[in-house]
Every structure is written in C-alpha cells, then in structure tokens.
Design a protein around this motif. Structure first.
Motif, PDB file in Angstrom:
ATOM      1  N   PRO A   1       0.808  -1.226   0.000  1.00 52.54           N
ATOM      2  CA  PRO A   1       0.000   0.000   0.000  1.00 52.54           C
ATOM      3  C   PRO A   1       0.842   1.279   0.000  1.00 52.54           C
ATOM      4  O   PRO A   1       0.500   2.251  -0.683  1.00 52.54           O
ATOM      5  N   ALA A   2       1.937   1.284   0.770  1.00 51.57           N
ATOM      6  CA  ALA A   2       2.776   2.483   0.832  1.00 51.57           C
ATOM      7  C   ALA A   2       3.417   2.786  -0.517  1.00 51.57           C
ATOM      8  O   ALA A   2       3.492   3.945  -0.940  1.00 51.57           O
ATOM      9  N   LEU A   3       3.881   1.748  -1.207  1.00 49.49           N
ATOM     10  CA  LEU A   3       4.492   1.937  -2.524  1.00 49.49           C
ATOM     11  C   LEU A   3       3.453   2.369  -3.548  1.00 49.49           C
ATOM     12  O   LEU A   3       3.724   3.212  -4.401  1.00 49.49           O
TER      13      LEU A   3
ATOM     14  N   VAL B   1       1.389   9.576  -6.012  1.00 50.80           N
ATOM     15  CA  VAL B   1       1.862  10.942  -5.768  1.00 50.80           C
ATOM     16  C   VAL B   1       2.955  11.314  -6.774  1.00 50.80           C
ATOM     17  O   VAL B   1       2.956  12.409  -7.337  1.00 50.80           O
ATOM     18  N   LEU B   2       3.871  10.371  -7.011  1.00 49.57           N
ATOM     19  CA  LEU B   2       4.938  10.608  -7.976  1.00 49.57           C
ATOM     20  C   LEU B   2       4.377  10.799  -9.377  1.00 49.57           C
ATOM     21  O   LEU B   2       4.865  11.644 -10.145  1.00 49.57           O
ATOM     22  N   CYS B   3       3.334  10.040  -9.698  1.00 43.12           N
ATOM     23  CA  CYS B   3       2.705  10.158 -11.021  1.00 43.12           C
ATOM     24  C   CYS B   3       2.133  11.558 -11.236  1.00 43.12           C
ATOM     25  O   CYS B   3       2.326  12.160 -12.296  1.00 43.12           O
TER      26      CYS B   3
ATOM     27  N   ILE C   1      -2.482  12.280 -14.992  1.00 39.63           N
ATOM     28  CA  ILE C   1      -2.795  13.126 -13.841  1.00 39.63           C
ATOM     29  C   ILE C   1      -4.193  12.801 -13.321  1.00 39.63           C
ATOM     30  O   ILE C   1      -4.406  12.638 -12.111  1.00 39.63           O
ATOM     31  N   PHE C   2      -5.158  12.679 -14.236  1.00 39.02           N
ATOM     32  CA  PHE C   2      -6.539  12.395 -13.837  1.00 39.02           C
ATOM     33  C   PHE C   2      -6.654  11.053 -13.120  1.00 39.02           C
ATOM     34  O   PHE C   2      -7.270  10.959 -12.047  1.00 39.02           O
TER      35      PHE C   2
ATOM     36  N   ALA D   1      -4.371   9.262 -11.591  1.00 44.42           N
ATOM     37  CA  ALA D   1      -3.684   9.258 -10.298  1.00 44.42           C
ATOM     38  C   ALA D   1      -4.468  10.050  -9.260  1.00 44.42           C
ATOM     39  O   ALA D   1      -4.616   9.615  -8.108  1.00 44.42           O
ATOM     40  N   LEU D   2      -4.978  11.221  -9.646  1.00 44.71           N
ATOM     41  CA  LEU D   2      -5.775  12.022  -8.720  1.00 44.71           C
ATOM     42  C   LEU D   2      -7.027  11.271  -8.285  1.00 44.71           C
ATOM     43  O   LEU D   2      -7.416  11.316  -7.107  1.00 44.71           O
ATOM     44  N   LEU D   3      -7.671  10.587  -9.222  1.00 41.44           N
ATOM     45  CA  LEU D   3      -8.896   9.859  -8.906  1.00 41.44           C
ATOM     46  C   LEU D   3      -8.624   8.768  -7.873  1.00 41.44           C
ATOM     47  O   LEU D   3      -9.397   8.584  -6.919  1.00 41.44           O
ATOM     48  N   GLN D   4      -7.530   8.056  -8.041  1.00 42.51           N
ATOM     49  CA  GLN D   4      -7.192   7.008  -7.079  1.00 42.51           C
ATOM     50  C   GLN D   4      -6.817   7.600  -5.717  1.00 42.51           C
ATOM     51  O   GLN D   4      -7.180   7.045  -4.670  1.00 42.51           O
TER      52      GLN D   4
END
Length: 227
Positions: free
Chosen positions: A164-166, A172-174, A211-212, A214-217
């Motif tokens: 989960p941490a990775l 966040v990196l994405c 971006i979309f 990654a933000l959604l997740q």
C-alpha cells in the motif's frame, strides 16, 4: 560565383505558425475527450474484463505502443486524427477498473468530478506558465524521462509486492511527474520544438490522462465513503 539569397527572418510568421499548432492541439485535445468518455462509459456499462497482473500490463503496453506507432506513421496524413481518436477510445476503456472502483463508493460521482476539476486546474496552471514564462524548461526533459522510468518500474514491481505504501507513493509521484511533463510539453509547442499538432496532442493527452487517473485514485483512498 552566384551569391546565395537568404530569406529575411519573419518573426510574425513564426509566431503565427506556433500559435496555430498550439490552437489546433487544444482543439484536438478537447475532441479527444469525447471518445475517451465514450470508451469509459462502454467499459463501465458492459463491465468489460480488466487487464490484470503482468500479462495484462504487457497486453496493455503492446496495444498502446501499437497505437502510438500508428499515430507517428500517420501524423502527416488524413488518417492521423482518426487513429489518435481510436487510441483515446482505447484509453477510455482502460479507465474501467478505476471508475468501477470509484463508483463503488457512496460519493463516487463526486470523486470523479473532483479529479476532473483538479486535472483541469493543473492543466490551466501549467499551460499558462508554459505560455507566459520566460524561463526555459527544456532542460527538464532528461530528468522527467528518468523519473518516468522509475515510476514505471515501481508500478510493475508493486504488481507482485502489492505494498500500500508503494502504491500511494507511485500515485503521488505520477501526479508530480506528469504535471511537470505537461509544463514541458506545452512549452515545446509554444517555443516551436513540436510542430505537428497530432503528436503534440498525443503528448499532452497522456499527461492529462495520467494526472486524472492518479488524482482519482488518491481521492478514492483519502475520501472514498462506503455505504
């Protein structure tokens, strides 16, 4: 010996050409959202099977890079736009798992709209900076490429580790990497480094798409509400 005749540098014509490429890129980017939404709707409504694990990743990359190869080959022909739109429909289908997961939350639609709004804000901010800033961001290219490779490798490794941490770190990196890519890609268009609006649209589309998603997740992890 006949002296060579050099054409005078026409700064206004150069600016006009760059503005045309940027304008056409934005129009085609907006148009590409239609098949993306259609693909997403089809995927969710018909509950298409999800590409999972290493085999799913390989299959996805094979299809995606096949489309990109076709786009590169057709970018100067009439077939370029339909091929690009076909690719964006495919990418819409690939949103199926994250959309189905998000819609499983009580506030799923709100999370989707939040991710859409956040992506729009990031796009507007980066496009504005790329257009008005006097700073040259071209030097970021090699660093962004390296960061993307690291992100891809971390994502592949976590298919098997399932940490989960990775997973959170890659999301966040994405967002950070593709926000920077967006700034880089738009400035390339503004400065004349990219002169084909089809390939320019492909680059910007991939930035926005990543971006979309990654933000959604991230929003689902932080604010998803179960019934």
């Amino acid at each position: 010996m006949i002296p060579s005749i050099q054409r005078p540098y026409d700064a206004s014509a150069v600016r006009s050409s760059r503005h045309r490429v940027l304008r056409n890129t934005y129009w085609l980017l907006a148009l590409s959202m239609i098949p993306t939404v259609l693909g997403a709707v089809v995927g969710v409504q018909f509950a298409l099977p999800v590409l999972r694990g290493g085999i799913g990743l390989v299959l996805f990359l094979a299809i995606a890079f096949g489309f990109m190869f076709a786009i590169e080959k057709t970018k100067n022909s009439a077939a370029g736009v339909p091929v690009l739109l076909g690719f964006t429909f495919f990418m819409g289908l690939m949103l199926t798992p994250v959309l189905r997961l998000t819609l499983g939350y009580a506030n799923g639609p709100a999370l989707i709209m939040g991710a859409f709004g956040g992506t729009a804000v990031v796009f507007a901010a980066m496009a504005t900076i790329a257009t008005v800033s006097k700073r040259d961001f071209s030097g970021m290219g090699s660093w962004l490429f390296a960061g993307t490779i690291v992100l891809l490798l971390a994502s592949v490794v976590n298919i098997w580790l399932a940490l989960p941490a990775l997973y959170l770190a890659t999301l966040v990196l994405c967002v950070g990497i593709f926000t920077a890519w967006l700034l880089f890609d738009v400035q390339r268009i503004v400065n004349g480094g990219e002169t084909n609006y089809i390939t320019a649209t492909l680059s910007v589309y991939l930035d926005v798409y990543n971006i979309f998603t990654a933000l959604l997740q991230l929003l689902g992890i932080g604010f998803g509400q179960r019934d």
